[in-house]
Design an enzyme around this catalytic site. Structure first.
Site, mmCIF file in Angstrom:
data_model
loop_
_atom_site.group_PDB
_atom_site.id
_atom_site.type_symbol
_atom_site.label_atom_id
_atom_site.label_comp_id
_atom_site.label_asym_id
_atom_site.label_seq_id
_atom_site.Cartn_x
_atom_site.Cartn_y
_atom_site.Cartn_z
ATOM 1 N N GLU A 44 -76.653 -22.535 31.044
ATOM 2 C CA GLU A 44 -77.837 -23.123 30.403
ATOM 3 C C GLU A 44 -77.989 -22.664 28.920
ATOM 4 O O GLU A 44 -78.547 -23.318 28.182
ATOM 5 C CB GLU A 44 -79.293 -22.702 31.313
ATOM 6 C CG GLU A 44 -79.212 -23.290 32.583
ATOM 7 C CD GLU A 44 -79.738 -24.952 32.319
ATOM 8 O OE1 GLU A 44 -79.806 -25.474 31.308
ATOM 9 O OE2 GLU A 44 -79.633 -25.646 33.377
ATOM 10 N N SER A 66 -108.491 -0.290 84.417
ATOM 11 C CA SER A 66 -108.258 1.169 84.715
ATOM 12 C C SER A 66 -107.566 1.853 83.358
ATOM 13 O O SER A 66 -107.129 2.841 83.857
ATOM 14 C CB SER A 66 -107.221 1.194 85.819
ATOM 15 O OG SER A 66 -107.794 0.384 87.119
#
Length: 795
Positions: A186, A446
């Site tokens: 680029e 329990s």
């Protein structure tokens, strides 16, 4: 006379101002005499030149402070601008100033200050414009909010207000090869220019002029960043010029790496994807820190035409764009020999993946708590979280519709929550997936029994091999029953806890006191919910209170941490760490409980993993629980319906325990052995126990009995004189009669009408099939020879 000549001559300057020159009539006669002419002819030209030059004493101030003639020298004429002098050979002539002998020098002297002033004004104007119209860098900071795990990995992201997945990305987040390829493709001179590349700009203009069309662009990465953070729909010359100016402004404010950060964050990748991180996660399912050459080339190529090159919609265009990137000579130099050829044949993904979306409930809490923060850090670990969520989803699918699963896993040493699943599927409306069941208060069944036994161990009431009775009992109107409605008779404390028998647990809770148990819970910073305006009673031992999964796991974390309580925290809610104060249980008592629970059989289909665990089922089959721990981590599981509906057959052992074991297996963590027994922790055989610990029983006055002798056997069913109907008329058609006893010492021998039944049993329940109807006498004899009898009538 011209304006410039007026400007440079004819003015005398003094401290008081301008002094006019005298008129010509006032000037003295300085014409040379005949004698002077003869002397001049005899002098050399060099002498004449030296004579023409004034000496330091030739000029002096007059009485008015101005300049004037001195000793025969002519003043500058205000009319003709000439200075009389002697010409070559002694003749009188004129000498012009240097500025008029060089006209260009005069023009430069005039233009220079004007140019400087205009330049200064331009600079001031540009600085004002730059400050008045800065680039929108603050708006460019708008990114997706992220929820991160302990190692900084993405758990979940939130789209921006525009619906974009824009994840903040820096150069440190990206593979260096990608950066090299990006710059090479680029903007090769990105590190050298200041926002605009003059060479690229000149090349683009020349190509346009010669060919009549745009052949190549001149946009630098800085100019692309300007376009990305300030998009404009039209592609006009003014827009391009603004982009160029913005690029220069950005370069003045940011470093090169910061400019790259903006590009990496805002580069478009099609749809609602922006930025390299979002694209890498969506197309490759991974962060961009480690990219192959083929992957990097595709990410370089897509932003130029993101919609037309989307791999899931136009695979051919994506392949051609990647090939174009790999074919660029500068890119080839950046990646090395042969890499481009290998990358060109690599497959391109054709399906867009979903971005990570783990810990949905915690992420929502973090977002609501601090909506302005862009990065929320948690203590979760993504691999563990992913494994637990998969287990919860699969487990709920097996249990049927409307059933959900919640899980919490924590480090018992630090209290940090490493995995937290609020529901089986956040987006499943049939299971109310949006409800976080880790924070909902439910009956624990329990699961609190280990803490009852731990208090009994701590107070020296029992040892692991102490005998305790499991038979029907009445505690001032409260009559607990076992889950399967059966009783085991005399059992050891170890067996009673492993089998989760209800009556022995309530016997111990009655001895230690429900209020003391609640105090121990508060030591762990856990405050279970009791019914309104009620004091804690014996029912809390069997689930008669409310507690959340998170609080239950916090209790077990203290148990696993040798009895020292820890506070759980996930980085968003609650700060993890040890809780100062007294221990939840003594170290010896905590080890005794862990030793007992570690020997509980794993659920069907699961292998023993070296963990200690406990299960629980609430009344009405509404909640199933299982909590287990090893030497480092604790995991809690809840199963049930979020609407509190009953699920027939739902139990902790059958539904929650398999998920618990699968959770430990799929979490990816290695099992840490349970701690070694501390000093003073000893397991004695029943015969080696002191007489006060061989049997646990309470006297009629509620005091602990120190007797080692169990009570005599007593037949509780059928009762004396009962009439029972078994159906049929003979032994072939009659149903068997169930016999139950309590007390006594196993094994037991049953007799019917003086004839012994076939089997000797250690259980306190048995069955008898009568020969026929009528009266019968039933007798039971225990190991000590004690007997009990009842007389019944069989119809």
């Amino acid at each position: 006379m011209s304006f410039l000549r007026k400007l440079f001559i004819g003015f005398g300057m003094s401290r008081k101002g301008v002094v006019p020159a005298p008129p010509p009539s006032a000037l003295p006669d300085v014409s040379p005499t005949g004698e002077e002419n003869r002397d001049a002819a005899a002098r050399s030209p060099a002498a004449i030149e030296l004579e023409r030059r004034p000496s330091a004493g030739d000029v002096a101030s007059n009485s008015g402070g101005g300049w004037g003639p001195k000793r025969g020298h002519s003043p500058i004429s205000p009319l003709v601008g000439e200075m009389p002098g002697r010409a070559e050979g002694g003749a009188v002539g004129t000498v012009k100033p240097d500025c008029f002998r060089h006209p260009r020098l005069g023009a430069i002297l005039i233009a220079l200050p004007i140019v400087l002033v205009l330049t200064a004004l331009t600079i001031v104007g540009l600085e004002w414009a730059d400050k008045a119209f800065p680039p929108p860098l603050e708006e460019a900071g708008t990114v997706s909010a992220e929820v991160l795990d302990k190692d900084g990995r993405l758990l979940r992201a939130f789209a921006t207000k525009d619906g974009l997945w824009r994840l903040k990305t820096t150069v440190e987040d990206v593979d260096p090869r990608f950066l090299n390829m990006l710059i090479a493709y680029e903007d090769q001179r990105f590190r050298d220019h200041h926002g605009v590349d003059p060479l690229a700009l000149g090349r683009a203009v020349l190509q346009f002029v010669t060919s009549g069309r745009i052949v190549s662009g001149a946009s630098t990465l800085s100019m692309q960043v300007a376009r990305l953070i300030e998009p404009r729909g039209e592609r006009t010359l003014p827009a391009k010029l603004l982009q160029l100016v913005r690029a220069i402004q950005i370069e003045l404010r940011l470093s090169k790496d910061q400019i790259l950060d903006l590009y990496l964050t805002h580069a478009p990748y099609g749809g609602n994807l922006e930025g390299v991180r979002a694209a890498s996660l969506a197309w490759f399912g991974k962060e961009p820190r480690r990219l192959s050459v083929a992957e990097a080339a595709l990410l370089v190529a897509l932003p130029q035409l993101p919609e037309k090159r989307r791999p899931d919609r136009n695979l051919a265009a994506a392949e051609a764009a990647r090939k174009r990137v790999l074919g660029r000579a500068a890119v080839a130099n950046a990646i090395g020999d042969g890499e481009a050829e290998r990358a060109a044949v690599a497959a391109i993904p054709t399906r867009r993946l979903q971005l990570p979306a783990y810990a949905a409930h915690l992420a929502e809490v973090a977002r609501r708590k601090e909506p302005t923060i862009l990065q929320h850090h948690t203590t979760l670990r993504r691999d563990i979280q992913r494994g637990l969520e998969a287990v919860a989803r699969e487990g709920a699918a097996k249990l049927g519709p409307k059933v959900s699963v919640a899980m919490v896993m924590a480090d018992v040493r630090s209290g940090e929550i490493v995995g937290e699943v609020g529901s089986a599927d956040y987006f499943d409306a049939s299971r109310a997936g949006w409800t976080d069941m880790t924070r909902v208060t439910r009956s624990p069944g329990s699961t609190l029994k280990p803490f009852i036994y731990g208090l009994a161990f701590e107070e020296g009431l029992v040892a692991q091999e102490t005998i305790i009775e499991d038979r029907p009992a009445d505690f001032f109107g409260y009559r607990p029953r076992n889950f399967d409605m059966s009783y085991q008779g005399d059992v050891s404390i170890r067996q009673a806890l492993q089998l989760s028998l209800n009556v022995p647990a309530i016997r111990l809770l009655d001895a230690v006191g429900p209020a003391r148990l609640m105090v121990r819970f508060r030591r762990a910073d856990v405050r279970p919910a009791l019914p309104p305006n009620e004091a804690p009673g014996l029912a809390i031992g069997l689930g008669g209170l409310g507690i959340s999964l998170r609080d239950l796991v916090q209790l077990y974390a203290g148990l696993a941490n040798r009895g020292w309580p820890v506070r759980l925290g996930d980085g968003i809610e609650g700060k993890a760490g040890l809780i100062d104060g007294e221990p939840l249980l003594s170290t010896v008592a905590a080890w005794q409980i862990a030793d007992i629970l570690s020997d509980v059989l794993p659920p069907a289909g699961s292998r023993q993993r070296g963990i200690a665990y406990k299960t629980g089922t609430s009344y009405g089959y509404r909640d199933a629980w299982s909590v287990g721990f090893d030497g480092r981590y604790v995991l809690g599981v809840w199963v049930g319906r979020p609407d509190n509906g009953a699920v027939p057959g739902l139990t902790g052992y059958g539904a929650a325990a398999p998920i618990l074991f699968e959770g430990f297996a799929k979490s990816g963590i290695a099992i840490t052995p349970l701690p070694d027994p501390p000093a003073g922790a000893v397991r004695f055989a029943q015969a080696d126990l002191p007489i006060s610990q061989r049997r646990f029983s309470m006297t009629a006055s509620g005091l602990l009995s120190a007797s080692a002798r169990e009570p005599a056997p007593q037949i509780v069913f059928p009762p004396e004189g009962a009439r029972v109907e078994l159906g049929g008329t003979n032994s072939e058609t009659m149903m068997p009669l169930t016999l139950k006893l309590q007390g006594g010492r196993a094994p037991f021998r049953w007799l019917a009408n003086g004839r012994p039944l076939p089997d000797v049993t250690r259980r306190r329940t048995s069955q008898w099939l009568p020969d026929g109807g009528g009266y019968s006498t039933l007798t039971v004899i225990d190991a000590a020879g004690r007997a009990a009898s009842v007389r019944v009538f069989v119809e």
